[in-house]
Design a protein around this motif. Structure first.
Motif, short mmCIF file in Angstrom:
data_model
loop_
_atom_site.label_atom_id
_atom_site.label_comp_id
_atom_site.label_asym_id
_atom_site.label_seq_id
_atom_site.Cartn_x
_atom_site.Cartn_y
_atom_site.Cartn_z
N THR A 152 0.83 -1.21 0.00
CA THR A 152 0.00 0.00 0.00
C THR A 152 0.86 1.25 0.00
O THR A 152 0.65 2.18 -0.79
N LYS A 180 1.83 4.41 -3.15
CA LYS A 180 1.38 5.78 -2.87
C LYS A 180 1.84 6.75 -3.95
O LYS A 180 1.08 7.63 -4.38
N LYS A 223 -7.16 -1.32 -3.15
CA LYS A 223 -7.70 -0.04 -3.62
C LYS A 223 -8.37 0.72 -2.47
O LYS A 223 -8.20 1.93 -2.34
N ASP A 224 -9.10 -0.02 -1.64
CA ASP A 224 -9.73 0.62 -0.48
C ASP A 224 -8.67 1.20 0.47
O ASP A 224 -8.84 2.30 1.01
N LEU A 261 -5.66 2.21 -0.30
CA LEU A 261 -5.06 3.38 -0.93
C LEU A 261 -5.98 4.61 -0.82
O LEU A 261 -5.53 5.72 -0.54
N ASP A 262 -7.28 4.38 -1.02
CA ASP A 262 -8.23 5.48 -0.95
C ASP A 262 -8.33 6.04 0.47
O ASP A 262 -8.54 7.25 0.66
N ALA A 263 -8.18 5.14 1.46
CA ALA A 263 -8.32 5.56 2.85
C ALA A 263 -7.02 6.13 3.43
O ALA A 263 -7.04 6.75 4.50
#
Length: 337
Positions: A265, A269, A292-293, A295-297
């Protein structure tokens, strides 16, 4: 034997070596008498690498050992004399001599291999007092991952100079390598082709591939100022995180198996879209969605943490290449067509 070897992943010869050394010379002689010469040679070679046996390793190999030795940090063993006594007591003179000579050749082909079992901070402290040329020679002969850690521990003003000396290091006398190896090991004892390995740019690249970003930058800045042509050659040979887009999908899947989720993760970035696409293409749908979750968080993180994570991924790839599991190109100019 306890040198960076995972106790859970000991091979058969390693387990046999540990068990027999624990059981003693007389017992081992009886066992050797029932083994083939090739098997004796393999086990003897593993014995020769044993400097100490920790209770954790013995617990895996011999369940009763943990009860008998609990509380002892390690058991010191004399591997060389043990092997010689057992082999000579088991085989005829000619056969024993052949195995022992072959064993000595194998041991000599691994200068400074013992450094994997020494705290790199302690090792760095000893080495920093040496002449830069001596430091360069030592690092060029050490396992690359240990040399990388020591390079990071050196004073910043030394890093570039040492790197240049490694790149320009010529053939070293076998006797010199062996003497320095023995002397340094002796100094640190309390806390192998015939040697003569040359340094060179490829040796330096292997070391740089394992250092942190600040050390890499310091080294490359020094090299660039001193020899721009060499700096360009080094960059062509270096394997960096972005080069992973060039590995095949099978290799990428092997790499991803060795990388922790949080490391991946962080590594993504600042990754390029091509790199992200390469990673997601080799994850399962569920794993990809979770990544993906994450990375978004993820909020803001230090650039150094991202770079460290990317280097961890590269190290995993290099370890797999060293094991023969995958093949990597050494930079963008090495892509197969």
């Amino acid at each position: 034997m306890s040198k960076t070897i995972d106790p859970e992943n000991l091979n058969g010869y390693q387990k046999a070596a540990i068990f027999l050394m624990y059981m003693g010379e007389e017992y081992t002689t009886q066992v050797f008498s029932r083994m083939k010469e090739q098997e004796i040679g393999e086990v003897a070679f593993e014995m020769s690498k044993v400097d100490q046996i920790t209770p954790d390793i013995l617990k895996i190999v011999c369940a009763d050992f943990n009860v008998k030795y609990e509380g002892d940090p390690k058991m010191i063993v004399e591997g060389d004399s043990f092997i010689k006594n057992v082999v000579t007591a088991t085989l005829k003179d000619k056969e024993a001599k052949a195995i022992l000579e072959d064993l000595e050749r194998k041991k000599q082909a691994r200068p400074f291999i013992w450094s994997r079992n020494v705290n790199t901070g302690t090792l760095s402290a000893y080495i920093q007092g040496e002449h830069p040329q001596t430091i360069a020679m030592i690092l060029a002969h050490m396992p690359a991952e240990i040399a990388s850690e020591i390079m990071m521990n050196l004073q910043d003003e030394l890093k570039g100079d040492i790197a240049m000396r490694i790149a320009r290091l010529g053939q070293i006398s076998e006797d010199v390598v062996r003497d320095v190896d023995k002397a340094l090991k002796y100094e640190l004892s309390g806390a192998v082709g015939p040697g003569g390995k040359a340094g060179g740019i490829e040796v330096l690249v292997d070391i740089i591939n394992g250092v942190d970003k600040s050390t890499e930058d310091a080294v490359m800045e020094y090299v660039e100022e001193d020899d721009a042509e060499m700096a360009n050659e080094i960059r062509k040979l270096m394997f960096v995180f972005d080069d992973l887009t060039n590995v095949d999908d099978t290799a990428m899947r092997e790499i991803l198996k060795k990388v922790e989720g949080q490391q991946l993760t962080y590594a993504l970035k600042t990754a390029t879209e091509d790199m992200k696409a390469k990673i997601f293409a080799n994850l399962s749908q569920r794993a990809g969605e979770m990544l993906k979750d994450d990375l978004d968080a993820m909020g803001p993180v230090r650039l150094t943490e991202v770079e460290e994570a990317q280097q961890a991924v590269v190290r995993a790839a290099k370890e797999l290449e060293a094991d023969g599991t995958i093949t990597l190109g050494k930079g963008k100019d090495d892509v197969l067509v």
